[in-house]
Design a protein around this motif. Structure first.
Motif, mmCIF file in Angstrom:
data_model
loop_
_atom_site.group_PDB
_atom_site.id
_atom_site.type_symbol
_atom_site.label_atom_id
_atom_site.label_comp_id
_atom_site.label_asym_id
_atom_site.label_seq_id
_atom_site.Cartn_x
_atom_site.Cartn_y
_atom_site.Cartn_z
ATOM 1 N N THR A 91 0.798 -1.226 -0.033
ATOM 2 C CA THR A 91 0.126 0.025 0.061
ATOM 3 C C THR A 91 1.065 1.110 0.068
ATOM 4 O O THR A 91 1.860 1.329 0.646
ATOM 5 C CB THR A 91 -0.986 0.014 1.236
ATOM 6 O OG1 THR A 91 -1.659 1.333 1.198
ATOM 7 C CG2 THR A 91 -0.223 -0.270 2.448
ATOM 8 N N LEU A 92 0.557 2.049 -0.914
ATOM 9 C CA LEU A 92 1.366 3.158 -0.913
ATOM 10 C C LEU A 92 1.153 4.296 0.212
ATOM 11 O O LEU A 92 1.643 5.465 0.164
ATOM 12 C CB LEU A 92 0.993 4.128 -2.308
ATOM 13 C CG LEU A 92 1.531 3.190 -3.586
ATOM 14 C CD1 LEU A 92 1.122 3.864 -4.877
ATOM 15 C CD2 LEU A 92 2.952 2.639 -3.553
ATOM 16 N N GLU A 93 0.072 3.865 0.789
ATOM 17 C CA GLU A 93 -0.308 4.987 2.113
ATOM 18 C C GLU A 93 0.628 4.884 3.060
ATOM 19 O O GLU A 93 0.612 5.614 3.993
ATOM 20 C CB GLU A 93 -1.840 4.764 2.276
ATOM 21 C CG GLU A 93 -2.651 5.001 1.346
ATOM 22 C CD GLU A 93 -4.090 4.642 1.712
ATOM 23 O OE1 GLU A 93 -4.057 4.212 2.710
ATOM 24 O OE2 GLU A 93 -5.156 4.893 0.959
ATOM 25 N N GLU A 100 0.148 -0.116 -10.402
ATOM 26 C CA GLU A 100 -0.394 0.897 -9.396
ATOM 27 C C GLU A 100 -1.960 0.990 -9.527
ATOM 28 O O GLU A 100 -2.527 0.920 -10.518
ATOM 29 C CB GLU A 100 -0.115 2.362 -9.518
ATOM 30 C CG GLU A 100 1.280 2.559 -9.235
ATOM 31 C CD GLU A 100 1.849 3.875 -9.082
ATOM 32 O OE1 GLU A 100 0.555 4.731 -8.886
ATOM 33 O OE2 GLU A 100 2.910 4.281 -8.903
ATOM 34 N N GLN A 160 -5.991 2.160 -7.582
ATOM 35 C CA GLN A 160 -6.670 3.136 -6.768
ATOM 36 C C GLN A 160 -7.984 2.547 -6.606
ATOM 37 O O GLN A 160 -8.844 2.691 -7.498
ATOM 38 C CB GLN A 160 -6.414 4.306 -7.295
ATOM 39 C CG GLN A 160 -5.406 5.039 -7.114
ATOM 40 C CD GLN A 160 -5.434 6.372 -7.722
ATOM 41 O OE1 GLN A 160 -6.439 7.099 -8.046
ATOM 42 N NE2 GLN A 160 -4.225 7.326 -7.559
ATOM 43 N N THR A 161 -8.472 1.974 -5.513
ATOM 44 C CA THR A 161 -9.743 1.456 -5.045
ATOM 45 C C THR A 161 -10.396 1.912 -3.949
ATOM 46 O O THR A 161 -9.590 2.011 -2.765
ATOM 47 C CB THR A 161 -9.844 0.051 -5.095
ATOM 48 O OG1 THR A 161 -8.959 -0.249 -3.942
ATOM 49 C CG2 THR A 161 -9.214 -0.738 -6.497
ATOM 50 N N ARG A 209 -7.878 4.433 -2.115
ATOM 51 C CA ARG A 209 -6.817 3.835 -1.681
ATOM 52 C C ARG A 209 -5.924 3.374 -2.907
ATOM 53 O O ARG A 209 -6.391 3.128 -3.762
ATOM 54 C CB ARG A 209 -6.915 2.696 -0.621
ATOM 55 C CG ARG A 209 -7.629 2.767 0.397
ATOM 56 C CD ARG A 209 -7.859 1.576 1.230
ATOM 57 N NE ARG A 209 -8.757 1.822 2.494
ATOM 58 C CZ ARG A 209 -9.164 0.718 3.234
ATOM 59 N NH1 ARG A 209 -8.761 -0.446 2.939
ATOM 60 N NH2 ARG A 209 -10.020 1.127 4.361
ATOM 61 N N GLN A 210 -4.548 3.562 -2.469
ATOM 62 C CA GLN A 210 -3.509 3.113 -3.465
ATOM 63 C C GLN A 210 -2.569 1.932 -3.310
ATOM 64 O O GLN A 210 -2.201 1.854 -2.061
ATOM 65 C CB GLN A 210 -2.339 4.521 -3.730
ATOM 66 C CG GLN A 210 -3.010 5.729 -4.444
ATOM 67 C CD GLN A 210 -2.180 6.681 -4.299
ATOM 68 O OE1 GLN A 210 -0.966 6.775 -4.009
ATOM 69 N NE2 GLN A 210 -2.541 7.727 -4.983
ATOM 70 N N TRP A 211 -2.632 1.069 -4.076
ATOM 71 C CA TRP A 211 -1.913 -0.037 -4.029
ATOM 72 C C TRP A 211 -0.853 -0.278 -5.149
ATOM 73 O O TRP A 211 -0.929 0.149 -6.183
ATOM 74 C CB TRP A 211 -3.025 -1.138 -4.240
ATOM 75 C CG TRP A 211 -4.436 -1.344 -3.073
ATOM 76 C CD1 TRP A 211 -5.410 -0.426 -3.686
ATOM 77 C CD2 TRP A 211 -4.125 -1.950 -2.083
ATOM 78 N NE1 TRP A 211 -6.346 -0.597 -2.368
ATOM 79 C CE2 TRP A 211 -5.599 -1.304 -1.503
ATOM 80 C CE3 TRP A 211 -3.711 -2.384 -1.234
ATOM 81 C CZ2 TRP A 211 -5.987 -1.757 -0.147
ATOM 82 C CZ3 TRP A 211 -4.069 -3.010 -0.053
ATOM 83 C CH2 TRP A 211 -5.286 -2.386 0.402
ATOM 84 N N MET A 212 0.079 -1.094 -4.864
ATOM 85 C CA MET A 212 1.296 -1.383 -5.874
ATOM 86 C C MET A 212 1.155 -2.840 -5.863
ATOM 87 O O MET A 212 1.380 -3.507 -4.918
ATOM 88 C CB MET A 212 2.508 -0.874 -5.402
ATOM 89 C CG MET A 212 3.589 -1.369 -6.432
ATOM 90 S SD MET A 212 3.654 -0.557 -7.881
ATOM 91 C CE MET A 212 3.973 0.908 -7.561
#
Length: 338
Positions: A101-103, A128, A130-131, A134-137
């Motif tokens: 998670t990029l957070e 990447e 965005q759901t 939220r940002q995910w990698m």
């Protein structure tokens, strides 16, 4: 005089020479090896590209699964565990997966799965997401053998196939060269034998001419001796019929030789001498030696006879026995007392 075509010597084995046309198999071998290597390289590159495309498709499939789960779930640990179980079930062997998670400013991933023992970092794919704000990698990387093995197998397969085809073609070309070499060698041997045979035939022709000349000389010598002897020379068959009579019969009896052929020689004798002539033939047959009898020959003029001494020799054949007689009749009117 003993030349014979059957004793023609064998030229013997020739000195080993290179087969004709060896450049053909050499060209086939070199071109086959080069083409096999190039084809194997191209097939290997194509297999590598296909493996990489397959890996990209697997990455996109994993990303799609992550998007579906994250869109309807929160970041709770039990929900991440469910996502982890789902991804572990569908994860392809040789691929590792990591979700961050990029957070958060942390290096610890939320989910990390995979069995890549030799990960290829240069081929890692990152996406990447965005759901729900939220940002995910999502990161995947393949095992180095996942991409290299298909290319290696394809390269070896194509190279081995090309090598086998090249080897077969080269062997066939060599077999043709060997066959051509045998034909050339047989041709040279036959040419050598023909030259020897021609020489022998020439020698035989020369010998034949020499023998013919010797036979002609012998016949001429015999005719000369018969002419010089002045006697009538004749050959009779077994029944006493004339088969040959010399030309002296015309001088002695005034008869042509051609008129006497196939006539009994006894017709040339006076009647009282015929029985003694037959006895002379029987003596010659029995004793196989020269027999002699004095007779009177009938001249063409009926009132005249010619006294003569007749010598008879039997002619014998090893197979048929007595085949005839050879005789001479010498005029003794000039005082011969032989």
């Amino acid at each position: 005089m003993d030349s014979d075509l059957s004793d023609i010597p064998d030229p013997g084995p020739r000195r080993p020479v290179l087969w004709p046309g060896l450049w053909g198999p050499a060209v086939i071998l070199v071109c086959g090896v080069i083409l096999s290597l190039l084809t194997a390289r191209l097939a290997s590159d194509m297999a590598h590209q296909l493996a990489h495309q397959h890996y990209q498709a697997l990455h996109q499939s994993l990303v799609s699964q992550v998007v579906v789960h994250l869109a309807r779930q929160s970041q709770a640990d039990d929900q991440l565990q469910e996502l982890r179980d789902t991804l572990a079930t569908g994860l392809h062997d040789g691929i590792s997966l990591r979700i961050d998670t990029l957070e958060r400013h942390t290096k610890k991933p939320l989910i990390q799965l995979g069995s890549a023992r030799h990960p290829a970092g240069n081929d890692a794919l990152r996406t990447e997401l965005q759901t729900n704000g939220r940002q995910w990698m999502v990161t995947t990387w393949p095992d180095s053998r996942l991409l290299a093995s298909p290319a290696r197998r394809m390269g070896w397969l194509v190279g081995a196939s090309g090598g086998m085809i090249t080897a077969v073609a080269t062997l066939l070309a060599l077999a043709l060269c060997r066959q051509a070499a045998r034909k050339d060698d047989n041709g040279r041997r036959l040419a050598g034998l023909n030259r020897i045979a021609d020489q022998r035939i020439t020698n035989l022709q020369v010998e034949k001419n020499v023998l013919r000349q010797a036979l002609n000389d012998s016949e001429s010598r015999s005719r000369d001796l018969v002419a010089l002897s002045g006697a009538i020379v004749s050959e009779l068959d077994e029944q006493g019929q004339i088969g040959f009579v010399s030309a002296q019969v015309a001088d002695v009896l005034g008869l042509a030789p051609s008129d006497l052929i196939n006539r009994p020689f006894s017709e040339l004798l006076a009647e009282p001498d015929r029985e003694r002539f037959y006895q002379c033939l029987a003596a010659a047959r029995q004793e196989t030696t020269l027999a002699r009898v004095d007779v009177n020959l009938l001249h063409r003029s009926a009132e005249r006879t010619v006294p003569a001494v007749v010598r008879v020799m039997v002619l014998k054949d090893p197979i048929h026995g007595v085949t005839g007689f050879r005789l001479s009749a010498l005029n003794i009117a000039n005082g011969y007392n032989g």
